[in-house]
Motif scaffolding. Structure first.
Motif, PDB file in Angstrom:
ATOM      1  N   GLY A  24       0.820  -1.213   0.000  1.00  0.00           N
ATOM      2  CA  GLY A  24       0.000   0.000   0.000  1.00  0.00           C
ATOM      3  C   GLY A  24       0.851   1.259   0.000  1.00  0.00           C
ATOM      4  O   GLY A  24       0.575   2.212  -0.736  1.00  0.00           O
ATOM      5  N   ILE A  25       1.899   1.273   0.832  1.00  0.00           N
ATOM      6  CA  ILE A  25       2.781   2.444   0.905  1.00  0.00           C
ATOM      7  C   ILE A  25       3.513   2.655  -0.417  1.00  0.00           C
ATOM      8  O   ILE A  25       3.591   3.781  -0.934  1.00  0.00           O
ATOM      9  N   MET A  26       4.060   1.567  -0.976  1.00  0.00           N
ATOM     10  CA  MET A  26       4.797   1.673  -2.243  1.00  0.00           C
ATOM     11  C   MET A  26       3.884   2.187  -3.355  1.00  0.00           C
ATOM     12  O   MET A  26       4.297   2.991  -4.204  1.00  0.00           O
ATOM     13  N   GLY A  27       2.636   1.734  -3.339  1.00  0.00           N
ATOM     14  CA  GLY A  27       1.673   2.182  -4.341  1.00  0.00           C
ATOM     15  C   GLY A  27       1.404   3.676  -4.248  1.00  0.00           C
ATOM     16  O   GLY A  27       1.366   4.379  -5.265  1.00  0.00           O
ATOM     17  N   VAL A  75      -4.993   4.133 -11.487  1.00  0.00           N
ATOM     18  CA  VAL A  75      -4.852   2.677 -11.294  1.00  0.00           C
ATOM     19  C   VAL A  75      -4.035   2.382 -10.042  1.00  0.00           C
ATOM     20  O   VAL A  75      -4.418   1.556  -9.200  1.00  0.00           O
ATOM     21  N   VAL A  76      -2.894   3.074  -9.916  1.00  0.00           N
ATOM     22  CA  VAL A  76      -2.021   2.847  -8.754  1.00  0.00           C
ATOM     23  C   VAL A  76      -2.737   3.262  -7.465  1.00  0.00           C
ATOM     24  O   VAL A  76      -2.646   2.587  -6.441  1.00  0.00           O
ATOM     25  N   SER A  77      -3.477   4.383  -7.518  1.00  0.00           N
ATOM     26  CA  SER A  77      -4.190   4.881  -6.339  1.00  0.00           C
ATOM     27  C   SER A  77      -5.262   3.893  -5.871  1.00  0.00           C
ATOM     28  O   SER A  77      -5.375   3.612  -4.677  1.00  0.00           O
ATOM     29  N   ILE A  78      -6.035   3.375  -6.813  1.00  0.00           N
ATOM     30  CA  ILE A  78      -7.092   2.415  -6.468  1.00  0.00           C
ATOM     31  C   ILE A  78      -6.494   1.173  -5.811  1.00  0.00           C
ATOM     32  O   ILE A  78      -6.974   0.683  -4.778  1.00  0.00           O
ATOM     33  N   MET A  83      -5.357  -1.781  -0.651  1.00  0.00           N
ATOM     34  CA  MET A  83      -4.441  -2.429   0.297  1.00  0.00           C
ATOM     35  C   MET A  83      -4.685  -1.920   1.715  1.00  0.00           C
ATOM     36  O   MET A  83      -4.700  -2.686   2.678  1.00  0.00           O
ATOM     37  N   PHE A  84      -4.883  -0.603   1.832  1.00  0.00           N
ATOM     38  CA  PHE A  84      -5.089  -0.027   3.166  1.00  0.00           C
ATOM     39  C   PHE A  84      -6.479  -0.321   3.717  1.00  0.00           C
ATOM     40  O   PHE A  84      -6.641  -0.487   4.926  1.00  0.00           O
TER      41      PHE A  84
END
Length: 545
Positions: A24-27, A75-78, A83-84
């Motif tokens: 989640g953090i990496m995203g 896409v990355v945000s979703i 994840m969070f």
């Protein structure tokens, strides 16, 4: 209260799901990096395309690049937000299980003197802890990356204007931080009133039948309204402090932007800056000020969560009923001995039991006799380790009960209490409750051997009769028999029957007494009762005065 360091207490729960957390953090970091060039490209469009050459092909190209960056960011945000959301649910559920596990291990001396609804309110606070993993909170922390990248780009655009922003940033931060006022104190007060109100709700719902019978609606409703009024006042105070805070933030943000506009306007008039670069700069300023604002408020916004964590850990850090009790009973109970046992309940000035002495050995069927209020039921609670004696000793096989692990002790003691509590499920589920070795066939064989098949078959669906809440679905006498079958099925070393014939119908009374006469108990049988009629199977009477 509400220290930010309290968040570190969640490390064991996060560690369990660290792969999801890191993903989640990496995203979110990747999303920040992808979106950084967008304001700069917008500035290029304004200067080189709209004000300059005015070419359609370049406009389409730059807009296409921005569109691709927006899609990638989306896409990355979703993915990262999901994840969070996932770790939020996983951590909250793990924490809820830990708290419930702890509550069931707490000493009765605490539980008996604390409103059940209050404890329930504390458990409900697990849900608020999950907000620490909400994407909005995490994105505020990670917005520092956005701010750093934005500042770097701003210096590349114009270092003079960037210095103005850097000077404004700490002022903006501290003004934001100080504007929260009494928000935390109001939040703490509101949580406490909410837990107290939950306790009152629980008491009303739990005692609704007696409230109706005794016409106690008015008094209970008054108490409920009094506690509700306190909660409403506290909630309004909290809301007021939040409204003032948001107003201050808007005011500071507006004047900061106005100052930047003034400096940028002067530079544009001097020909040292362009409208397109100002547009880019403004978008980057929004990122920096937004990050500073978020970080400035994050501590105060998270503090209610930290407060909930601390309140939960007040329970989790409490000594449980097995603290210091490290010995396990690995052999059959051969003797029970009370030596000068004295006990009084918390907040009571008078002892319930004074210097009680007796000994019971394997093979005995003992009646503990005494008038109502003499302390018979209290002796049972002491024998089960639910409470500890104030003075004297209780010994099992000459081992002090204060050293014996309660779980290992209760595995060897079966009890039919005076007030039977049955769980939701079938009659069979309740008979088999608490163990996995016995099955349906074992229950059927026992019922047949006890000669009570006809009695069980009178239930609406026999062993499959549903019990919806407590004893709802069966009569008081039937509940007593169900508990009686359960305790015999377990084949414990010690069987305790608390007033087994005091509050039952004639059929149930004769049934229980008949079984007690015929049944051979290899261990210790203790019957607690103020009645002697029908107790001819008893080998010894211990009278409590």
């Amino acid at each position: 209260m509400g220290k930010l360091s309290s968040i570190l207490k969640l490390r064991p729960y996060i560690k369990k799901h660290r792969l999801i957390f890191v993903a989640g953090i990496m995203g979110m970091l990747l999303g920040s990096i992808i979106s950084t060039p967008i304001p700069y490209i917008i500035g290029i469009i304004m200067d080189k395309v709209l004000i300059g050459k005015k070419g359609y092909s370049q406009l389409y190209m730059y807009v296409g690049i921005i569109a691709i960056l927006y899609i990638l960011t989306y896409v990355v945000s979703i993915a990262s937000r999901y994840m969070f959301v996932k770790i939020n649910n996983l951590v909250v559920n793990d924490l809820r299980c830990s708290v419930m596990d702890k509550v069931m291990e707490l000493p009765m001396s605490y539980l008996a003197n604390t409103e059940k609804g209050y404890v329930q309110g504390r458990i409900a606070e697990c849900s608020s802890v999950g907000s620490i993993f909400s994407p909005s909170y995490v994105s505020i922390i990670l917005s520092l990356t956005d701010a750093v990248l934005a500042l770097g780009t701003m210096f590349a655009i114009n270092y003079k204007l960037s210095i103005v922003v850097i000077i404004l940033t700490p002022l903006f931060f501290f003004a934001t931080k100080l504007s929260m006022g009494n928000f935390m104190n109001n939040t703490k007060e509101m949580l406490e009133y909410n837990a107290t109100l939950n306790g009152e709700c629980f008491e009303i719902i739990n005692g609704i039948e007696d409230i109706k019978i005794l016409n106690g609606k008015s008094s209970h409703l008054k108490k409920f309204n009094d506690k509700l009024s306190k909660l409403v006042k506290s909630s309004l105070k909290q809301s007021k402090s939040m409204i003032v805070f948001m107003g201050n933030i808007t005011f500071i943000n507006n004047f900061g932007s106005l100052l930047v506009l003034l400096v940028a306007g002067i530079l544009i008039l001097k020909g040292q800056f362009t409208i397109g670069l100002y547009t880019s700069f403004s978008l980057y300023i929004a990122k920096v000020f937004g990050s500073v604002q978020g970080i400035g408020t994050l501590g105060t916004m998270i503090k209610p969560v930290c407060l909930s964590i601390e309140r939960l850990y007040e329970l989790l850090d409490m000594e449980d009923e097995n603290t210091g009790k490290t010995l396990y009973l690995h052999e059959q109970i051969r003797s029970i001995k009370l030596e000068n046992a004295t006990f009084k309940y918390k907040n009571n000035t008078k002892n319930v039991l004074n210097n009680i002495n007796f000994e019971i050995s394997k093979g005995e069927k003992v009646l503990i006799k005494g008038e109502n209020g003499s302390g018979k039921s209290t002796i049972i609670k002491l024998l089960l380790g639910l409470y500890n004696v104030a003075e004297g000793k209780i010994l099992y096989n000459d081992i002090d009960i204060m050293l014996i692990n309660n779980k290992s002790l209760r595995e060897r003691i079966g009890i039919v209490s005076q007030s039977i509590f049955l769980f939701r499920g079938t009659v069979l589920d309740n008979i088999l409750y608490g163990q996995t070795e016995k099955k349906l066939e074992d229950v059927k064989i026992l019922i047949k051997n006890l000669g009570i098949e006809e009695y069980i078959n009178k239930l609406p669906k026999g062993l499959d009769t549903e019990i919806t809440q407590n004893t709802s679905g069966v009569s008081g006498g039937q509940a007593q028999v169900i508990a009686f079958i359960r305790v015999i099925l377990f084949n414990k070393d010690v069987i305790i029957l608390d007033e087994p014939i005091s509050n039952v119908d004639v059929e149930t009374r004769n049934l229980i007494l008949g079984i007690l006469r015929k049944k051979d108990f290899e261990g210790i049988l203790i019957v607690v009762s103020h009645l002697l009629e029908g107790m001819d199977f008893i080998s010894r009477i211990i009278e409590i005065k």
